[in-house]
Design a protein around this motif. Structure first.
Motif, PDB file in Angstrom:
ATOM      1  N   LYS A 104       0.823  -1.214   0.000  1.00 54.26           N
ATOM      2  CA  LYS A 104       0.000   0.000   0.000  1.00 54.26           C
ATOM      3  C   LYS A 104       0.856   1.261   0.000  1.00 54.26           C
ATOM      4  CE  LYS A 104      -0.934   1.254   4.830  1.00 54.26           C
ATOM      5  NZ  LYS A 104      -0.683   2.687   4.647  1.00 54.26           N
ATOM      6  N   SER A 105       0.295   2.361  -0.503  1.00 54.13           N
ATOM      7  CA  SER A 105       0.965   3.663  -0.417  1.00 54.13           C
ATOM      8  C   SER A 105       0.520   4.345   0.877  1.00 54.13           C
ATOM      9  CB  SER A 105       0.586   4.534  -1.617  1.00 54.13           C
ATOM     10  OG  SER A 105      -0.721   5.055  -1.430  1.00 54.13           O
ATOM     11  N   GLY A 106       1.132   5.497   1.153  1.00 50.54           N
ATOM     12  CA  GLY A 106       0.847   6.206   2.398  1.00 50.54           C
ATOM     13  C   GLY A 106      -0.572   6.720   2.532  1.00 50.54           C
ATOM     14  N   ILE A 107      -1.291   6.915   1.427  1.00 45.19           N
ATOM     15  CA  ILE A 107      -2.621   7.538   1.562  1.00 45.19           C
ATOM     16  C   ILE A 107      -3.697   6.536   2.013  1.00 45.19           C
ATOM     17  CG2 ILE A 107      -2.134   9.346  -0.155  1.00 45.19           C
ATOM     18  CD1 ILE A 107      -4.207   7.946  -1.990  1.00 45.19           C
ATOM     19  N   VAL A 108      -3.369   5.239   1.992  1.00 48.68           N
ATOM     20  CA  VAL A 108      -4.377   4.250   2.433  1.00 48.68           C
ATOM     21  C   VAL A 108      -4.233   4.048   3.937  1.00 48.68           C
ATOM     22  CG1 VAL A 108      -5.294   1.932   2.105  1.00 48.68           C
ATOM     23  CG2 VAL A 108      -4.157   3.096   0.198  1.00 48.68           C
ATOM     24  N   PRO A 109      -5.254   4.373   4.724  1.00 50.58           N
ATOM     25  CA  PRO A 109      -5.119   4.269   6.180  1.00 50.58           C
ATOM     26  C   PRO A 109      -5.087   2.809   6.658  1.00 50.58           C
ATOM     27  CG  PRO A 109      -7.323   5.044   5.585  1.00 50.58           C
ATOM     28  CD  PRO A 109      -6.551   4.927   4.311  1.00 50.58           C
TER      29      PRO A 109
END
Ligand code: AMP
Ligand code: MG
Length: 351
Positions: A105-110
């Motif tokens: 996952k990237s950083g924007i997915v909580p």
């Protein structure tokens, strides 16, 4: 909370409804919607609070991650670290469709959406209503199956209403779904890629395209001590209220064993359900007999399975006896769900 139920006809007239549903999602609310696999419970996937609401409404353990639904390939890069070549090839062929892929996952997915994992599951559904809603809701919609945790997944809006009325903002009613079992989950963070949950996209369909694909060995084996790799697969899902047992063997013996078991239980005062097929339905002698589909086409069995399990709940049966099905094609998904619903109770019908 009052749950609004809106019929979707697939026409321009729906535009207002889709827009209103999209606004609910953007504001952190919950909207159930049809996909081609089962009904999903949609929320903004990038909003941690919306994820928490999803878990609450379903009564789902919060370590069981949600699948993020997108409507366009160009929306994928923002939520993943990288797109492996094989994932791009699989997406090209099977998206939109019943295939979920796991990425870093990237950083924007909580973490609230991924159940604390550094990976994210992504799918692009084929249902037009689903895709329109995803776009109206901002592009990234987490959507687990829209049932109470532990109940069979919903294959109609009526099933969603039974489970979630009063707990969510809106249900979009697009009629019965097409496939009836959840998407195939394919982990692209390992090599070779691994199927964590069988669905309509099978190993045989994937391999010509991306080479060898392994299958999580806990999926069909009952007594494996290993934990399944998809966190959700460890829960006793898809469970009817009755005690469900699968009878496996030659057709004739299977029918004889089911007739004998049903008669015994009915004599003892219990209500008995039987899961039959078009090929066998006329050969049962007692009990509440339901035809799930035809052996000629395993897809009809996938489409009918969850509906029948719910009907047996409503009928209040105490025992359900089911025939066993071929594991070919979508049959592997059918048997995986049926075995889980049965808590892996299988009776061998000996000749
Ligand atoms: P449902 O939303 O009811 O179809 O369930 C989603 C399934 O996807 C569950 O079995 C989850 O455990 C699985 N899943 C979602 N995200 C991940 C992930 N990042 N890694 C492995 N499995 C996942
Ligand atoms: Mg589910």
């Amino acid at each position: 909370m009052v749950t609004k139920i809106e019929k979707i006809e697939g026409k321009k007239a729906d535009e207002k409804v889709i827009r209103a549903a999209g606004e609910i999602l953007k504001n952190g609310g919950l909207v159930a919607f049809p996909t081609e696999t089962v009904y999903g419970l949609g929320a903004n996937a990038l909003d941690e609070k919306a994820a928490r609401k999803t878990y609450q409404a379903k009564g789902r353990p919060s370590d069981n991650p949600l699948i993020v639904h997108i409507a366009r390939m160009e929306d994928l890069p923002a939520i993943v670290k990288k797109i492996p070549k094989k994932a791009a090839a699989a997406a090209e062929k099977f998206w939109p469709g019943p295939l979920t892929m796991i990425f870093e996952k990237s950083g924007i997915v909580p973490y609230g959406t991924t159940g604390g994992l550094d990976t994210v599951a992504v799918r692009m559904p084929d249902s037009e209503t689903a895709r329109r809603l995803i776009l109206a809701g901002g592009g990234y919609i987490s959507a687990p199956s829209a049932n109470l945790s532990g109940r069979p997944s919903p294959t109609s809006a009526e099933h969603v209403r039974e489970d979630l009325d009063g707990k969510i903002d809106m249900i979009l009613d697009g009629g019965p779904v097409e496939i009836g079992v959840e998407s195939t989950i394919l982990d692209m963070t390992v090599d070779p890629p691994m199927i964590l949950r069988p669905g309509a996209v099978t190993k045989d369909m994937l391999e010509p395209l991306i080479g060898p694909v392994s299958v999580d060995r806990t999926l069909i084996q009952p007594d494996s001590a290993a934990a399944p790799k998809a966190p959700g697969m460890k829960y006793r899902h898809y469970a009817p209220r009755a005690n469900l047992q699968i009878i496996d063997g030659e057709r004739k013996q299977t029918i004889a064993v089911i007739n004998r078991l049903a008669e015994e239980k009915i004599k003892a005062g219990f209500l008995v359900g039987i899961i039959a097929t078009e090929e066998s339905v006329g050969r049962y002698e007692c009990g509440n007999i339901k035809c799930v589909g035809s052996r000629e086409d395993e897809r009809t069995i996938a489409a009918g399975l969850y509906r029948i399990l719910r009907e047996f709940d409503e009928d209040g049966v105490d025992y359900i006896y089911s025939e066993s099905f071929s594991e070919d094609g979508i049959g592997m998904a059918v048997m995986n769900r049926l075995l889980k619903a049965a808590g892996h109770q299988v009776i061998k019908a000996e000749s």
